[in-house]
Structures are given as C-alpha cells and as structure tokens.
Design an enzyme around this catalytic site. Sequence first.
Site, short mmCIF file in Angstrom:
data_model
loop_
_atom_site.label_atom_id
_atom_site.label_comp_id
_atom_site.label_asym_id
_atom_site.label_seq_id
_atom_site.Cartn_x
_atom_site.Cartn_y
_atom_site.Cartn_z
N ARG A 1 0.81 -1.20 0.00
CA ARG A 1 0.00 0.00 0.00
C ARG A 1 0.85 1.27 0.00
NH1 ARG A 1 -1.67 3.77 -0.63
NH2 ARG A 1 -3.62 4.86 -0.25
N TYR A 2 1.99 1.18 0.69
CA TYR A 2 2.88 2.34 0.84
C TYR A 2 4.14 2.14 0.00
CZ TYR A 2 -0.04 3.26 4.96
OH TYR A 2 -1.09 3.49 5.79
N ARG B 1 7.23 -0.07 1.99
CA ARG B 1 7.04 -1.15 2.95
C ARG B 1 5.80 -1.99 2.60
NH1 ARG B 1 5.55 3.74 4.47
NH2 ARG B 1 3.92 4.15 5.98
N CYS C 1 -5.10 -17.16 14.62
CA CYS C 1 -4.66 -16.44 15.82
C CYS C 1 -4.87 -17.32 17.04
CB CYS C 1 -5.46 -15.15 15.99
SG CYS C 1 -5.12 -13.89 14.74
N CYS D 1 -10.27 -11.59 18.05
CA CYS D 1 -10.85 -10.31 18.44
C CYS D 1 -12.13 -10.13 17.63
CB CYS D 1 -9.91 -9.17 18.09
SG CYS D 1 -8.22 -9.37 18.70
N CYS E 1 -12.11 -7.87 14.41
CA CYS E 1 -10.97 -8.12 13.52
C CYS E 1 -11.17 -7.45 12.16
CB CYS E 1 -10.77 -9.61 13.32
SG CYS E 1 -9.43 -9.99 12.16
N ARG F 1 -9.58 -8.07 9.58
CA ARG F 1 -9.33 -9.05 8.52
C ARG F 1 -10.20 -10.29 8.69
NH1 ARG F 1 -3.77 -8.13 9.11
NH2 ARG F 1 -3.98 -6.05 8.23
N ASP G 1 -11.90 0.25 12.31
CA ASP G 1 -12.17 0.10 10.88
C ASP G 1 -13.64 -0.25 10.70
OD1 ASP G 1 -9.52 0.56 10.14
OD2 ASP G 1 -8.97 -1.55 10.33
N ASP H 1 -7.63 4.52 9.52
CA ASP H 1 -7.22 3.84 8.30
C ASP H 1 -8.33 4.16 7.29
OD1 ASP H 1 -5.66 2.19 6.63
OD2 ASP H 1 -5.16 0.92 8.34
N LYS I 1 -3.21 4.89 6.54
CA LYS I 1 -3.40 5.49 7.85
C LYS I 1 -3.28 7.01 7.78
CE LYS I 1 -1.36 1.46 10.10
NZ LYS I 1 -0.93 0.71 8.88
#
Length: 392
Positions: free
Chosen positions: A126-127, A130, A139, A143, A146, A148, A307, A344, A351
Amino acid sequence: MHHDPKLDLEKKFRSHAPGYWADADISEADWNSAKWQLKNRITSLSQLEEHLNLSEEERNGVILSGTKLAMAITPHFFNLIDKDDPNCPIRRQIIPRVEETWVSPYEMSDPCGEDSHMPVPGLVHRYPDRVLFLVTDRCASYCRYCTRSRVVSGAGEQELETDYEAAFKYLEEHTEIRDVLLSGGDPLLFSDAKLEKILKRLSEIEHIEFIRIGSRIPIFLPQRITPELCEMLQKYHPLFMSVHVNHPREITTEVKEGFERLANHGIPLGNQSVLLKDVNDNVEIMKTLVHKLLMSRVRPYYLYQLDLIEGSSHLQAAVEKGIEIIEGLRGHTTGYAIPQFVIDAPGGGGKVPVNPDYVLQRNSERVVIRNFEGNTFEYPEPAVNPDPVLDY
Ligand SMILES: *Cc1c(COP(=O)(O)O)cnc(C)c1O
C-alpha cells in the site's frame, strides 16, 4: 479528582494463573505451557457455558460466529473476564454477540481495501517503501472486531491463500521495499523453526533493512514468549514488534514478563490499541494503559479508530472520543506515552493521523497556538526577506 477504586485495581500487575478456571486440577506446568493453552481454548458454546453465564445476545452471537469469524479464547485471556460484570471490557473484545450479524450500509468486508493492493496473494503493498506480509490466517484468540475477519480464522467465505514463493520473489525484485511487516493472523503461532525460515529468507534480501512482527500472542498467550523464541528472534535484528493491548487489565504479570523478555533480547516494542466503545473510550482508562505499557517497556504507537468492518457498530466509538483521549494525554503525561491517533481511510487510503487542533490560526506571518492548558501563544514566522546578502 474523581477516584475510581476499580481503576486502582487495573493499575496493578496481577497474575491470573491458574486463577478461577473451572477445572481446578490443572497443574502449574500445564497452565504455563503454550501447547496446553492452545489445546484448551474455548471454541464452542457448551465449553463457554461451563465457565460463564451468557446473555441472550452472546449466546446467539456464539451460535452465529461459526459462519463468520470463529470463536477461540485461550484460558489465560478468558481468566481476565470479570464474571460479575456484563459489560466487562475483556468480555466485549472476545465473546461474540448477535450484533456482529447486523451490517450497516457503510460497513465493508475489506474496510482497508487490502485485497485491491495485493500484487501477490498475501502481500499488501500500500505504501511506497514497505509491505504487509500476511503469513497465516490463524490467531491464538479472535478479536470480535478483527479488520481481517474476511480471511482470518477459516470460518468466513474468503480464504487467505498466501503464495510464499511468489511473495519472496516479489520482495526480491522490488528493491524499493525496505520494511516488511509480518502479520496475519498471528505470525507467532508458527513454530520457532517455521517462523525462522521466513525471517532467514527475508534477512537474505539485501534491500530489506527492517523487519516487524505484528502479534497479539504476547497478550493472548504469554506462555509462547519463551527464552528459545527470543533467542531465535534476536538473530534477525533490526527486528521490531507491534503488540496489541486495548485495556490495562490485559497487562498481567505474565504478559509483562513476556514483554520484558522480548525487550531484553533487543526487540523494541510498540503497542497498537483499537478505540472500542465501552472498552477503552475513556481518558482515565487509556492513561492507565499507556502508563502500564511504559512500565512494561512498550511504547504506545498507534490508537486506531475502528475500521468499518461488517458487524462492528456496537464497538464503534466516535472519532471525537479518540481526539478527546489524545488531548487528555498530551501535556498531561509523558510524551513517550502518547500514541498517534489514526483512521485507516475507508476503502484503502492508508493510515491518516487525526489530531486535536492546537493551531488556532496560521498565515505567512504568524501561527497562533494553544497549549494543553488552553492558553494561547503566538509564534512569528521568519520574516520573508529578499535574497540573503553575504556580508563579510
Ligand atoms: C499499517 C500498515 C503498514 C505499516 O504502517 P506504519 O505506519 O509504517 O506502521 C504497512 N502496510 C500496510 C498495508 C498497513 O496497513
């Protein structure tokens, strides 16, 4: 000053092992084993009901979670729940609720537009310099908010199909990439050997200067942060780790010791919190959290606005709350303790920092600012002169 005895308790580093787990016969060795913790995760309604009285919203949420984002809770993290508090901040993060099936029109399955920024399956570029490398879809615990959840846990419709060879090839070919962030899922769920294979391969790519791991395992499963893991990780410096703590109660003595072990092996630690309604959308709770993080050698890094993930509106706090929290910290406590509040950008803008307004007025001659106490000050801009003249 308002005194909250409950918050005093949250300020302490307390051990929760083995605590009030229903099966009181567990040996200490078992409890402290990551394997045992993973094997004994709560993943079904019947298991959950052995330990906790559920509300109707939670029971329905658990039943429906099987088709969206699976439920899994390590005994360690489960033990942080206050069973007498239906609004327990730990409970809200980890026990599914029926509200997860309510979808608002502005919510999305891929709120950060990651799928459209994947040149190779599992690699988000995206950037400019990086990448985010999604190495697994699993996981230690899930959470409920989440970002994702479309690919994580294996319960949803979509699958994460990371193509490791293609990803390494992309990284080798793209010399502009200097920073690789391993995430998922949780990379620390891999065995030491499997994780080392990835780190070794990355470390052999000359233009990669810096590796990061994003993980909530130090919080969900502190038993995984073994001396052996830390010794393996320290071979791949510079290696940073971003952990994810939302509420001060999550930093138990076991978690703190894990953070310290990582730090002692030279791994700088940053924390990413997600602003969550009735969990941490409060200045005093966040202040307690950031102080406990610093005492555990973790630097608060980001505070994320939630998000717009499908089925998360019951956990969504107002942006105003996040700004209020930053305003309540800046100047009032250690600068190192203050995370950057970010949104985001929905759809894939990356971000974006969101800050309280400290600049009241600005033109070419001056800037008018206010400080944390609300006093205003003027700062003159340098006078605009013609070309500087050399004067010997
Ligand atoms: C968050 C994120 C990063 C890392 O961002 P930093 O601001 O450098 O921490 C990189 N790639 C993607 C896609 C991200 O979402």
